[in-house]
Enzyme design. Sequence first.
Site, PDB file in Angstrom:
ATOM      1  N   HIS A   1       4.999  14.901  -9.730  1.00  0.00           N
ATOM      2  CA  HIS A   1       4.323  15.533 -10.819  1.00  0.00           C
ATOM      3  C   HIS A   1       4.641  15.049 -12.134  1.00  0.00           C
ATOM      4  O   HIS A   1       3.812  14.836 -12.970  1.00  0.00           O
ATOM      5  CB  HIS A   1       4.337  17.002 -10.529  1.00  0.00           C
TER       6      HIS A   1
ATOM      7  N   HIS B   1       9.058  15.773  -4.952  1.00  0.00           N
ATOM      8  CA  HIS B   1       7.922  16.297  -4.951  1.00  0.00           C
ATOM      9  C   HIS B   1       7.558  16.547  -6.557  1.00  0.00           C
ATOM     10  O   HIS B   1       6.536  16.193  -6.898  1.00  0.00           O
ATOM     11  CB  HIS B   1       7.631  17.292  -4.197  1.00  0.00           C
ATOM     12  N   GLU B   2       8.457  17.248  -7.098  1.00  0.00           N
ATOM     13  CA  GLU B   2       8.295  17.856  -8.637  1.00  0.00           C
ATOM     14  C   GLU B   2       8.368  16.634  -9.484  1.00  0.00           C
ATOM     15  O   GLU B   2       7.728  16.677 -10.417  1.00  0.00           O
ATOM     16  CB  GLU B   2       9.206  18.712  -8.856  1.00  0.00           C
TER      17      GLU B   2
END
Length: 388
Positions: A55, A51-52
């Site tokens: 980004h 998820h990170e």
Amino acid sequence: MDLSWFFVAALIGWSLAAGVFPALLPGMPRLVYLWMAVAGTLGLFVCVLLHELAHSVVARAFGMRINGITLFVFGGVAEIADEPGKPSHEFLVAIAGPAASGVIALACWAVSQPFPVLGGWPAAAATLAYLGQLNAYLALFNLVPAFPLDGGRVLRAVLWRLRGDYAWATHVAAACGDLFGLFLIALGFWNTATGDVMGGLWGVVIGMFLRNAAASGYRDMQVRTVLGGMRVADVMTPDPIFVSPQAVVGDFLTRYVYRYHHRSFPVVWDGRVMGVVGIPQVATLAPDEWSATPVRDIMVPCGEQDFIAADAGVVDAFRRLGEAGRHRLWVLDHGRLVGVLAARDLVVLASLATDLPALARHGGTAPFARDASSPPQFTGPNPLDIHT
């Protein structure tokens, strides 16, 4: 990986082995539940990391630097060193995380489906199904339009695009984050009162965290907007008192410490800072050594983290102080000492800065304020870029 993440990992692993997986797949040996819990916890680690990374990859595609990713008690933090230059950049960077979680949820669900048909691997199927469900919840929760959640950043990007005012968009998104935090706190108290003590306490804690992060994000924007045009030379104390490395400790105490009442002084030779000397260093000597020991023998040498250029930005100075854990920085101009910048002075300045936008709206002026239509840029990580 922050130490708080290990605590949460242990708590999640215990809850999976003791409650979640026995309910999903009853009748299995206890050792199977243990291995399912280990796989589920490690899988959650990988999912949050992906998820990170989503980004980070999108941010880097737009030229933003990423200083690292930290996992902590409430999720993950992508340390984005630069603010987005356009609303579209903010939108795509923010939406990348929930999109990645959604893709992972679909992948886990798709992979888990063949196992029952093939007549085996029920533990693997249950673990993958759990991770798929967890990632779906992660994507949906992060899409809530409440700053600093990803949905709040999406909201800020949309408002920024519609009105062209970054400061106003941040204010609205932070207000939504504050309201959502209050909702989670109220829901947490309700759950606690109705018997779900653990879930209720987590709701209260997460709600308080979101409220604090939203308020901090807005204050950070105010400070960077108002002080973004100021240089260190504008706020430093010029011509600081310094000590020669050849001075003996006895003279240092009499002529400097007792006279000026500072706890530490720079040691300077030919305009160059060699180190710092103060009460802690003098305390390492016996009183009968004061008259024969030069300052250079007890001073603490300075490193790059102790200096900042006179033409550096004030916001950058905030970052440098926080990273180095210092209470002051020596200000240099072409390598020569020209001033000192104290953390307490910057704290007072930041407190005043948060009031300046309100004054400006009522006819006041903020002489160093930047254009609020876009975020001010500065080098270094922004600790408030939190993607939960």
